[in-house]
Each structure stands twice: as structure tokens, then as C-alpha cells.
Design a protein around this motif. Sequence first.
Motif, mmCIF file in Angstrom:
data_model
loop_
_atom_site.group_PDB
_atom_site.id
_atom_site.type_symbol
_atom_site.label_atom_id
_atom_site.label_comp_id
_atom_site.label_asym_id
_atom_site.label_seq_id
_atom_site.Cartn_x
_atom_site.Cartn_y
_atom_site.Cartn_z
ATOM 1 N N UNK A 167 0.692 -1.317 0.055
ATOM 2 C CA UNK A 167 0.061 -0.044 -0.050
ATOM 3 C C UNK A 167 0.827 1.236 0.029
ATOM 4 N N UNK A 168 0.539 2.436 -0.783
ATOM 5 C CA UNK A 168 1.239 3.460 -0.792
ATOM 6 C C UNK A 168 1.238 4.222 0.459
ATOM 7 N N UNK A 169 2.209 4.646 1.102
ATOM 8 C CA UNK A 169 2.051 5.603 2.321
ATOM 9 C C UNK A 169 1.616 6.939 1.956
ATOM 10 N N UNK A 170 0.220 7.389 2.695
ATOM 11 C CA UNK A 170 -0.222 8.533 2.416
ATOM 12 C C UNK A 170 0.698 9.613 2.766
ATOM 13 N N UNK A 171 0.747 10.694 1.811
ATOM 14 C CA UNK A 171 1.714 11.738 1.962
ATOM 15 C C UNK A 171 0.987 12.818 2.844
ATOM 16 N N UNK A 172 0.844 12.696 4.196
ATOM 17 C CA UNK A 172 0.360 13.578 5.317
ATOM 18 C C UNK A 172 1.467 14.065 5.910
ATOM 19 N N UNK A 173 1.368 15.615 6.023
ATOM 20 C CA UNK A 173 2.276 16.027 6.776
ATOM 21 C C UNK A 173 2.036 15.928 8.135
ATOM 22 N N UNK A 174 3.073 15.632 8.949
ATOM 23 C CA UNK A 174 2.958 15.527 10.251
ATOM 24 C C UNK A 174 2.304 16.766 11.156
ATOM 25 N N UNK A 175 2.622 17.882 10.187
ATOM 26 C CA UNK A 175 2.395 19.383 10.847
ATOM 27 C C UNK A 175 1.005 19.437 10.360
ATOM 28 N N UNK A 176 0.119 19.610 11.180
ATOM 29 C CA UNK A 176 -1.305 19.943 10.761
ATOM 30 C C UNK A 176 -1.585 21.627 10.487
ATOM 31 N N UNK A 177 -0.865 22.404 10.999
ATOM 32 C CA UNK A 177 -0.950 23.769 11.199
ATOM 33 C C UNK A 177 -0.177 24.514 11.460
ATOM 34 N N UNK B 179 7.175 3.937 14.956
ATOM 35 C CA UNK B 179 6.742 2.540 15.630
ATOM 36 C C UNK B 179 5.860 1.575 14.653
ATOM 37 N N UNK B 180 6.529 1.664 13.154
ATOM 38 C CA UNK B 180 6.366 0.843 12.394
ATOM 39 C C UNK B 180 6.583 -0.799 12.659
ATOM 40 N N UNK B 181 6.330 -1.677 11.965
ATOM 41 C CA UNK B 181 6.531 -3.066 12.165
ATOM 42 C C UNK B 181 7.681 -3.643 11.386
ATOM 43 N N UNK B 182 7.889 -5.079 11.414
ATOM 44 C CA UNK B 182 8.967 -5.655 10.641
ATOM 45 C C UNK B 182 8.605 -5.809 9.260
ATOM 46 N N UNK B 183 9.610 -6.114 8.391
ATOM 47 C CA UNK B 183 8.993 -6.310 7.022
ATOM 48 C C UNK B 183 8.054 -7.413 6.646
ATOM 49 N N UNK B 184 7.471 -7.257 5.703
ATOM 50 C CA UNK B 184 6.393 -8.173 5.498
ATOM 51 C C UNK B 184 6.118 -8.180 3.818
ATOM 52 N N UNK B 185 5.763 -9.555 3.435
ATOM 53 C CA UNK B 185 5.361 -9.808 1.996
ATOM 54 C C UNK B 185 3.821 -9.794 1.792
ATOM 55 N N UNK B 186 3.031 -9.307 2.986
ATOM 56 C CA UNK B 186 1.607 -9.128 2.788
ATOM 57 C C UNK B 186 1.181 -7.961 1.968
ATOM 58 N N UNK B 187 -0.058 -8.245 1.414
ATOM 59 C CA UNK B 187 -0.296 -7.293 0.256
ATOM 60 C C UNK B 187 -0.786 -5.794 0.818
ATOM 61 N N UNK B 188 -0.830 -5.639 2.254
ATOM 62 C CA UNK B 188 -1.116 -4.254 2.805
ATOM 63 C C UNK B 188 0.135 -3.979 3.523
ATOM 64 N N UNK B 189 1.464 -4.453 3.372
ATOM 65 C CA UNK B 189 2.666 -4.053 3.766
ATOM 66 C C UNK B 189 2.742 -2.513 3.249
ATOM 67 N N UNK B 190 3.495 -1.710 3.937
ATOM 68 C CA UNK B 190 3.829 -0.247 3.800
ATOM 69 C C UNK B 190 5.034 0.308 3.602
ATOM 70 N N UNK B 191 5.486 0.960 2.639
ATOM 71 C CA UNK B 191 6.723 1.618 2.611
ATOM 72 C C UNK B 191 6.930 2.946 3.371
ATOM 73 N N UNK B 192 7.479 3.193 4.619
ATOM 74 C CA UNK B 192 7.511 4.252 5.352
ATOM 75 C C UNK B 192 8.549 5.152 5.091
ATOM 76 N N UNK B 193 8.216 6.364 4.648
ATOM 77 C CA UNK B 193 9.519 7.354 4.205
ATOM 78 C C UNK B 193 10.520 7.509 5.332
#
Length: 272
Positions: free
Chosen positions: A2-12, A154-168
Motif C-alpha cells: 500500500x502506498x504511504x499517504x503523504x500527510x504532513x505531520x504538521x497539521x497547521x 513505531x512501524x512493524x517488521x518487513x512483510x510480504x503481505x499485500x497491505x505492507x507499507x513503505x514508510x518514508x
Amino acid sequence: MLPFPNIDPVALAIGPLVIRWYALAYLGGVGLGALYGRFLLARKSLWANNAPPFAPDDMFDFAFWAVLGIVIGGRIGYVLFYNLPYYMGNPLEAFALWDGGMSYHGGMIGICLAVLIFTRSKGGNLLSSLDLLGTAATIGIFLGRIANFINAELYGAPTSLPWGVIFPTDPMQVPRHPSQLYEAALEGLLLFLVIRYVTHIAYGLRRPGLVAGIFAIGYSLSRIGVEFVRLPDVQLGYLYGGWLTMGMVLSLPLLLAGIGMVLFAMRKNHGR
């Protein structure tokens, strides 16, 4: 993956004023939890002998004490449980809250102590007050874990599952378990639904300690389960044989306490 949603940690950001999603999650969790708690306090029929631990109008004072407990306990817990050698060498940095570093289990201890002090001052039932806390805490947990996901921490270990996410923030840039979302779903949403059933359908608040015990059991089991795929803090790593984590260790006493509270609440006769 799954693509990581590009959400800025800074809300405002307005000039030097910066408001982060993580801070909003804390505020939102406390605010929504207080509103939900006030709703429960106003329904006297839910409580043993029609007596909630304190008046509905006291809920926002209760929330203020809860915030103090979360912040102070969470920071002390992080210092003691997760990075004590570093802070022993740099004691002043233990007060640098803006640099991050909070322990959920430390925050739980802090909030329970604050709640017990507040309830004692009101002359209410201490176990009922912990029950009230258990009904609302899942809201804050859900929002906090979503904020952890936005922060790509606080992400998890590497996975081959289809919902794995590449964190920036991941230096390896491989698909990983989105363990923050697992915790949001289990410790937040699912546990909220279970406790809502217990409070509104099974009238669990009439047995002081029952809801708090269910919360402790549900959180502990969820946390221990997710810890198998969540990476431990880098300064600690895995403990005792390469699979045990500090999160598991700290959750075990909470699990035992929850079981004890449920047994106590079910065996004791309470007013209707």
C-alpha cells in the motif's frame, strides 16, 4: 504493498506556531473522551445503586487531572522503562518533552493515580472511576495510533503481505507491517465496541471494576499480539532470546491486574 499517504505531520503552521497531528490526537482524545464520559455519568441507571463516581459537571475537571497524569506518567515511564542509561547521563533532557518519548504504560499508571486522587476528593467509588476511564481511553488510543502512522513511527517488521507499507522514515525502504493501524483497530476501535456493549447492553458499570478489568485485558492481549510484528525501540532491541519486547513485559502485569479486577467484580454482589 500500500502506498504511504503523504500527510504532513504538521497539521497547521502559522509563523513560529506549529501544531502537529500528534498533539491534536492527544487533545482530541481527551476532549472526546470527556464528552463521552459526561454522557455516561449523566445516565445514572448504568451505575450500581444509580450512583456514578461523581457528577457529570465534574468530568472536565477529571479530564484536566487525566492530562497531567498522562504527560507526567508517560514521560517518567519512558525515562525509566525505555532509555534510563541515556537519561542518567543527561538528566536535564528528561524534561525535554518537545523532543518526544512517551510510554503508554507509564501514562496509564500516571492517569490511574491522578484519577484515584480526584475521585477520592469527590468521595466517589474508586473502581467505578477506573471503569469510566476504561470506557473513554480507547478513543484516545485510536487517535494516538493514527497519529503514529501519520508520523511514520513505531512501524512493524518487513512483510510480504499485500497491505505492507513503505514508510518514508524507514532507511531500508521495504514493505512493513503497519503496526500502528493494527493497534488502532484492536486497542482502539474493537475494544471500544466491546466495552460499549458491556456498558450499555450488559450493564457492566453496575459491577465496579468490571469494565476497567476488561479494558486492561483487551489492551494487554492486543498489545502483546501486535508486538510480535512491531519493531522494538532501537535502544532496547529484543529481550531474552530475541523475541520478547519491553511492550510485552510491561503488558503482562496489566493483564494479570485486569483478570483480577474482572474476577473481583463478578464475584461481588452489587446494587441495581
